[in-house]
Design a protein around this motif. Structure first.
Motif, PDB file in Angstrom:
ATOM      1  N   SER A 156     -18.045  17.273  20.510  1.00  0.00           N
ATOM      2  CA  SER A 156     -17.049  16.971  19.471  1.00  0.00           C
ATOM      3  C   SER A 156     -16.876  18.141  18.510  1.00  0.00           C
ATOM      4  CB  SER A 156     -17.451  15.720  18.697  1.00  0.00           C
ATOM      5  OG  SER A 156     -17.433  14.597  19.527  1.00  0.00           O
ATOM      6  N   ALA A 157     -17.981  18.749  18.111  1.00  0.00           N
ATOM      7  CA  ALA A 157     -17.913  19.871  17.178  1.00  0.00           C
ATOM      8  C   ALA A 157     -17.218  21.078  17.796  1.00  0.00           C
ATOM      9  CB  ALA A 157     -19.320  20.249  16.719  1.00  0.00           C
ATOM     10  N   VAL A 158     -17.550  21.385  19.028  1.00  0.00           N
ATOM     11  CA  VAL A 158     -16.926  22.531  19.703  1.00  0.00           C
ATOM     12  C   VAL A 158     -15.446  22.259  19.939  1.00  0.00           C
ATOM     13  CG1 VAL A 158     -16.856  23.830  21.872  1.00  0.00           C
ATOM     14  CG2 VAL A 158     -19.037  23.397  20.757  1.00  0.00           C
ATOM     15  N   GLY A 159     -15.132  21.066  20.388  1.00  0.00           N
ATOM     16  CA  GLY A 159     -13.742  20.716  20.664  1.00  0.00           C
ATOM     17  C   GLY A 159     -12.867  20.724  19.426  1.00  0.00           C
ATOM     18  N   ALA A 160     -13.428  20.324  18.279  1.00  0.00           N
ATOM     19  CA  ALA A 160     -12.648  20.274  17.039  1.00  0.00           C
ATOM     20  C   ALA A 160     -12.201  21.658  16.584  1.00  0.00           C
ATOM     21  CB  ALA A 160     -13.472  19.605  15.949  1.00  0.00           C
ATOM     22  N   GLY A 161     -13.027  22.672  16.793  1.00  0.00           N
ATOM     23  CA  GLY A 161     -12.677  24.012  16.335  1.00  0.00           C
ATOM     24  C   GLY A 161     -12.143  24.926  17.415  1.00  0.00           C
ATOM     25  N   LEU A 162     -11.906  24.381  18.579  1.00  0.00           N
ATOM     26  CA  LEU A 162     -11.528  25.207  19.733  1.00  0.00           C
ATOM     27  C   LEU A 162     -10.177  25.904  19.562  1.00  0.00           C
ATOM     28  CD1 LEU A 162     -12.725  25.845  22.527  1.00  0.00           C
ATOM     29  CD2 LEU A 162     -11.294  24.044  23.431  1.00  0.00           C
ATOM     30  N   LEU A 163      -9.217  25.228  18.968  1.00  0.00           N
ATOM     31  CA  LEU A 163      -7.878  25.792  18.860  1.00  0.00           C
ATOM     32  C   LEU A 163      -7.746  26.808  17.726  1.00  0.00           C
ATOM     33  CD1 LEU A 163      -5.814  22.532  19.448  1.00  0.00           C
ATOM     34  CD2 LEU A 163      -6.433  24.291  21.107  1.00  0.00           C
ATOM     35  N   ASP A 164      -8.683  26.782  16.770  1.00  0.00           N
ATOM     36  CA  ASP A 164      -8.585  27.649  15.593  1.00  0.00           C
ATOM     37  C   ASP A 164      -9.221  29.023  15.764  1.00  0.00           C
ATOM     38  OD1 ASP A 164      -7.402  25.471  14.433  1.00  0.00           O
ATOM     39  OD2 ASP A 164      -9.239  24.797  13.435  1.00  0.00           O
TER      40      ASP A 164
END
Length: 118
Positions: free
Chosen positions: A69-77
């Motif tokens: 969840s943590a990695v996925g949340a910041g993936l696009l930024d």
């Protein structure tokens, strides 16, 4: 989707073109599929000497879900695609190790029921 197929799809995406405009979005979608497959999987609580291992596996599964969840949340930024790829690969490696330990636990439970090699 099974965990094995979700892992395979994500690995294929990671080896693809990082310069494509939708690569990050595709990695995020595949990572979400891994998270869903991991969420659907649960470690059975066994009695006896396997109980401690099954409890540890459940804790590890919850930690992996939080990391995904943590990695996925910041993936696009993030700007550096190579660093994103490295971080997702490291996470995917940990998921594969978890999956292997689950398989080992199931194998040990069958050996316990059958009587092992004795």
């Amino acid at each position: 989707m099974t965990l094995e197929s979700a892992i395979s799809d994500l690995q294929d995406t990671l080896t693809g073109m990082r310069s494509a405009s939708n690569w990050r979005w595709l990695v995020r979608q595949r990572l979400s599929a891994v998270r869903q497959a991991l969420s659907d999987e649960s470690v059975q609580a066994w009695d006896g000497w396997l109980a401690a291992r099954s409890g540890a596996m459940e804790r590890e599964r919850r930690q992996l879900l939080a990391r995904i969840s943590a990695v996925g949340a910041g993936l696009l930024d993030r700007l550096d695609a190579e660093r994103v790829s490295s971080e997702v690969r490291r996470l995917l490696n940990d998921v594969e190790h978890y999956r292997q330990r689950v398989h080992d636990l199931v194998y040990d439970s069958v050996a316990l029921e059958i009587g092992g090699s004795e």
